[in-house]
Design an enzyme around this catalytic site. Sequence first.
Site, PDB file in Angstrom:
ATOM      1  N   HIS A 196     117.629  61.528  24.807  1.00  0.00           N
ATOM      2  CA  HIS A 196     116.198  61.804  24.774  1.00  0.00           C
ATOM      3  C   HIS A 196     115.961  63.269  25.116  1.00  0.00           C
ATOM      4  CE1 HIS A 196     114.601  57.413  25.412  1.00  0.00           C
ATOM      5  NE2 HIS A 196     115.444  57.521  24.392  1.00  0.00           N
ATOM      6  N   TYR A 242     105.541  57.097  30.760  1.00  0.00           N
ATOM      7  CA  TYR A 242     105.072  56.840  32.119  1.00  0.00           C
ATOM      8  C   TYR A 242     103.541  56.851  32.071  1.00  0.00           C
ATOM      9  CZ  TYR A 242     109.806  57.797  33.850  1.00  0.00           C
ATOM     10  OH  TYR A 242     111.157  57.767  34.096  1.00  0.00           O
ATOM     11  N   PRO A 251     112.079  54.417  42.030  1.00  0.00           N
ATOM     12  CA  PRO A 251     112.668  54.512  40.684  1.00  0.00           C
ATOM     13  C   PRO A 251     111.915  55.440  39.744  1.00  0.00           C
ATOM     14  CG  PRO A 251     111.529  52.409  40.981  1.00  0.00           C
ATOM     15  CD  PRO A 251     111.563  53.072  42.317  1.00  0.00           C
ATOM     16  N   LYS A 258     116.227  58.717  39.716  1.00  0.00           N
ATOM     17  CA  LYS A 258     117.150  59.607  40.415  1.00  0.00           C
ATOM     18  C   LYS A 258     118.244  58.898  41.200  1.00  0.00           C
ATOM     19  CE  LYS A 258     115.131  63.196  38.885  1.00  0.00           C
ATOM     20  NZ  LYS A 258     115.777  63.850  37.745  1.00  0.00           N
ATOM     21  N   TYR A 278     113.202  66.419  35.777  1.00  0.00           N
ATOM     22  CA  TYR A 278     113.518  65.154  35.114  1.00  0.00           C
ATOM     23  C   TYR A 278     114.943  65.167  34.548  1.00  0.00           C
ATOM     24  CZ  TYR A 278     112.587  60.746  32.751  1.00  0.00           C
ATOM     25  OH  TYR A 278     112.615  59.432  32.358  1.00  0.00           O
TER      26      TYR A 278
END
Length: 391
Positions: free
Chosen positions: A72, A201, A293, A297, A385
């Site tokens: 991704h 998200y 979560p 990480k 990220y």
Amino acid sequence: MRTRIAIVGAGPAGMFLAHLLHRQGLDCVVVERKDRAHVEGRVRAGVLERVTVDLMTHLGLADRLRREGLVHTGVNLACDGGIFRIDMAELTGGASVTVYGQQEVMKDLFDGAEARGIQVVFGAEDVALHDLDTPAPFVTWRSQGLAFRLDCEAVAGCDGFHGVSRASIPEDAIARFERAYPFGWLGVLTEAPPCSDELIYANHERGFALASMRSPTRSRYYIQCGPEARTDDWPDERFWDELCVRLGPEAGGRVDRRPTFEKSIAPLRSFVVEPLRHGRLVLAGDAAHIVPPTGAKGLNLAASDAIMLSEALAEALGTGDETALDRYSRRALARVWKAERFSWWFTTLTHRFPDMAGFERRMQTAELAYIRGSRAAQTVVAENYVGLPLE
């Protein structure tokens, strides 16, 4: 039994460490309370940072990852139905994440351990650590009615939040930092194509939602739920209805509402202990720290802990300079706190808190609007990220 390094816990931190030590020619034995099927079957994280992907490649364990992992280059944020994409690759000079479930990572680690002769003892009951403040610690356990003892030069505590390793350190020898969040994540798995090619998200007035996946044909979805929620309270129809509302009409309209085959609720907490060393015991992974979560990480911190700890153990046992273990603690904690910060910030940005009033809600939507319109803000999100580099 005797080895140089006893590793307590065969989760990601323990098994990554075992492979790294084996590669350096350092003998180790992994002691695990559960059986392989249990450890390998736990449904956990599914997003690998570049550090973790590079580590699996370095260890020669990335064949399936390269074939089956989903690369991704972007991630999506949504607020009350509006979605925008952050181009992580463009903002970070080509970095990406790879969707590849922890279950698959563990299978690769265990298969590799068998092929390389790395000893993993499963089904170890009543594990106890002894003489940690001496140069000759040892680990004991029972299995099938027999008592076992493993003498070693150092113990790596990789046995998770509820394990024996951290509990073996005197209370006055460590400091604990913790925040429990007033909600959990209700997650489901379904054999259906995901509603999006990349993760979404979502921040909605009814609560957080996440659209994720494990493969092109298997979807993983989450919604924020109350701390007292039970899976029985959420039959499939209710879950799909709520998920689609929170994702918004664009993404929610693409959700394939097939039956779920796994449903679970996970509480959210932030947790760190300092230092990560007590005598000849060093902590890594969930034994040392827990992250929410949000941002994925946990597994990635376990991998970076293992890298730094393997280097420190090689130096300490090779030269006799135990200060290398203290340097590991400081180095690992510097990275841990940065990951804790991002996970905490991302959680507060995307979730609905019980005492959240109109002002706090407006602050969330304003910050998301700022991120949407600011390349600098998107770069901060992207850098964190995909994972910060090891230092």
